[in-house]
Write an enzyme that holds these catalytic residues in place. Structure first.
Site, PDB file in Angstrom:
ATOM      1  CE1 TYR A 134      -4.176  -1.595   0.113  1.00 39.53           C
ATOM      2  CE2 TYR A 134      -3.070  -3.098   1.624  1.00 39.53           C
ATOM      3  CZ  TYR A 134      -4.138  -2.793   0.799  1.00 39.53           C
ATOM      4  OH  TYR A 134      -5.156  -3.690   0.656  1.00 39.53           O
ATOM      5  CG  LEU A 135       2.777   2.150   3.100  1.00 37.39           C
ATOM      6  CD1 LEU A 135       3.630   1.997   4.342  1.00 37.39           C
ATOM      7  CD2 LEU A 135       1.784   3.305   3.259  1.00 37.39           C
TER       8      LEU A 135
END
Length: 593
Positions: A551-552
């Site tokens: 997600y990052l």
DNA sequence: AATCTAACTTAGTAGGCATACA
DNA sequence: TGTATGCCTACTAAGTTAGATT
């Protein structure tokens, strides 16, 4: 009924790609041809793909004579097939799942299918089965491997490396790329998560005859193991997998795929974050719109607006419908039921509090209380009116309609993009708030982990409390106590020096300075330990890895490392750096997500 | 329009492995 | 030099999405 049966049959015996027609198949209407070619051009994933095929799990090795299975207290020599399945269960005896009724029932039912008629007649109750010798045998084998002398271990490692070199790489468009999983999954007993109705079922052995090979036409086609043949060899360059087979538990496909470090995967990853960054540009507009839609006279529109609000604000998953009885009962946003929602007009001194309590992906519990706008609250009240607890909250909404709506708002926008966007923007913002340029590297890394944790909490990434948590926490507490004592002692000494100074004049002023410095250092160290303990506690049930990997946007982290002179190794392990190789050239220190 | 499902991403865990520690 | 500890990776389950089919 017949239709269903035919469908099942086809599913079982054919392997026909449905999404994109085979590039060699002739097309019908000329009008659609241009469109098809356009789409196909975009979906071509490679020009050349060559590999050795999967590495198969080793054949079953019969138990030595001394290891017996007992039924009703008496030793029973099992047929090879029955013995193999018995060992799968015996190995797991120490695991909690073998105590679960569903697991035991499913296992026993599948095991009996492998027995001879003779065995089936004798072995009728699992309760009367004794796998203890089998269990002990496998535990001892594991232990023996663990305590192998150094050079033996080294030899095993070298053999594994050789295997990796032979089967673990492929050639994709001229580049040697690492494969993610080059081994077929060995037979075993299915371990579903949560209350899975199929837990304990026999996951059968994968044979070459089950495997479809995907490689380029002109490449060296992998050799099946001798005496065997592939189910099919095809050349479909619109997909990225190297080999595939159907697993027998859910009747779905398993694939041999590339490692995340590969160019193909990296490009996809980059694209994902680019879509999320495009969302950043229009998210305000989208928010304004769904807020307006809360007041729409159309129920459908309001449900969509409230669901999207949840997906955005709480980063919920979209939540597809699932076939009942086939999987554990878990939900996401669109599949929330009335029973998962509690409305509090007032709670914790706040107005309009919504409490969500449900099992999400992997049967991880999501339990959150959140203050919402009055319109959201009233809408929810309305959606829940006259419904049973088991009814869907958003009955006029499907994931398909939601994603269709999003697609209209922005090309490439789907529900999960909100999770990516919110996660990455939260990391960036938290890093901004928590990082102090003058801090030590250690403190900066701590700040990074806190920012990472904020995202993990948002996404509800949980983990089991580590088995050794209590013990290591106690140890840390002991360290803190010891440090406290040291601080106290240093204080006493400082006072003594001060007193001496008053009586004996300034001859000891150098020692005074030294003592003061020493005390300061100890206090600093104590504060650090306190922080460490607080961090450890906060991290107890939070899994940081999932957000970091999925997600990052790695460019945020790389830029942060550059800006604050933190070595990238403090943030990313070796494999993570390989996975994010695509990002290193794209992120200078002022990269902004 | 609903349903199906292939292909892909996202997920937690077990256990191996390196490193700190006695 | 062996053992405890904590990190890392392999593994594989469980999601999402979208094109095809009904």
């Amino acid at each position: 009924m017949l239709l269903l049966w035919l469908r099942v049959l086809r599913r079982r015996f054919q392997h026909v790609p449905r999404r994109v027609p085979c590039r060699h198949s002739s097309r019908g209407a000329k009008a659609s041809r241009a469109g098809w070619e356009e789409r196909n051009k975009n979906s071509v994933k490679w020009k050349q793909l060559e590999h050795k095929g999967p590495y198969f799990a080793p054949a079953y090795e019969p138990l030595p004579d001394g290891v017996r299975f007992f039924y009703d207290g008496k030793p029973v020599k099992l047929s090879l097939a029955a013995e193999e399945v018995a060992t799968l269960y015996g190995k797991m005896l120490h695991l909690e799942c073998t105590t679960k009724e569903v697991f035991r029932r499913n296992f026993f039912s599948d095991w009996r299918k492998e027995m001879t008629a003779e065995e089936r007649k004798v072995i009728t109750h699992l309760d009367k089965c004794d796998f203890m010798e089998i269990h002990r045998y496998f535990m001892e084998r594991t232990e023996a491997r663990r305590t192998l002398p150094r050079e033996q271990k080294q030899k095993l490692k070298e053999e594994a490396e050789e295997l990796q070199q032979e089967f673990g790489y492929c050639i994709l468009d001229g580049h040697r790329e690492k494969i993610g999983n080059f081994k077929t999954e060995p037979p075993g007993l299915f371990r579903g998560r949560g209350d899975h109705p199929k837990m304990g079922m026999l996951k059968r052995r994968i044979m070459p005859e089950d495997v479809v090979i995907n490689c380029s036409r002109d490449s060296k086609v992998p050799e099946p193991p001798s005496g065997h043949q592939w189910k099919e060899v095809r050349s479909d360059n619109t997909v990225t997998w190297l080999a595939a087979w159907t697993e027998n538990i859910q009747n779905s496909f398993k694939y041999i795929i590339l490692n995340p470090s590969s160019k193909l995967k990296g490009e996809k990853d980059w694209q994902k974050y680019e879509v999320a960054r495009r969302l950043k540009g229009i998210v305000d507009k989208i928010r304004a719109q769904y807020q307006a839609d809360w007041k729409s006279p159309e129920m459908k529109k309001r449900q969509l607006a409230v669901a999207l609000y949840f997906i955005d604000k709480l980063s919920l998953r979209t939540g597809n419908e699932k076939e009942e009885g086939e999987t554990a009962d878990t939900v996401g946003c669109c599949s929330l039921r009335v029973e998962h929602v509690l409305l509090h007009e007032k709670a914790d001194g706040q107005e309009y509090v919504v409490e969500l309590d449900f099992l999400g992906k992997d049967s991880i519990r999501y339990n959150n209380r959140v203050t919402v706008e009055k319109h959201v609250f009233q809408n929810l009240q309305h959606f829940m009116e006259d419904k049973d607890p088991r009814d869907n909250l958003f009955d006029a909404l499907t994931t398909a309609s939601l994603n269709r709506h999003l697609q209209d708002l922005m090309e490439g926008l789907t529900a999960k993009v909100f999770r990516t966007y919110n996660a990455s923007i939260t990391l960036q913002e938290q890093l901004r708030v928590l990082t102090r340029a003058e801090d030590s590297i250690t403190s900066k890394v701590l700040a990074y982990n806190r920012a990472n944790r904020a995202v993990a909490v948002l996404c509800n990434h949980q983990r089991a409390i580590p088995k050794t948590f209590e013990k290591s926490m106690q140890k840390l507490q002991q360290k803190i106590e010891a440090k406290k004592a040291q601080v106290a002692e240093a204080r006493v000494e400082l006072e003594k020096v001060k007193a001496d100074l008053r009586t004996l004049g300034d001859s000891k002023s150098k020692s005074l300075l030294q003592k003061e410095r020493q005390l300061m250092k100890l206090e600093e160290r104590l504060a650090q330990l306190h922080m460490q303990a607080a961090d450890k506690e906060a991290n107890k049930q939070v899994a940081l890895g999932t957000a970091k990997l999925n997600y990052l946007d790695p460019r945020i982290s790389i830029a942060w490392c550059k800006k604050f002179q933190v070595p990238i190794e403090k943030i990313y392990s070796k494999t993570q750096r390989e996975r994010f190789a695509w990002a290193f050239n794209l992120a200078d220190e002022d990269f902004e997500f």
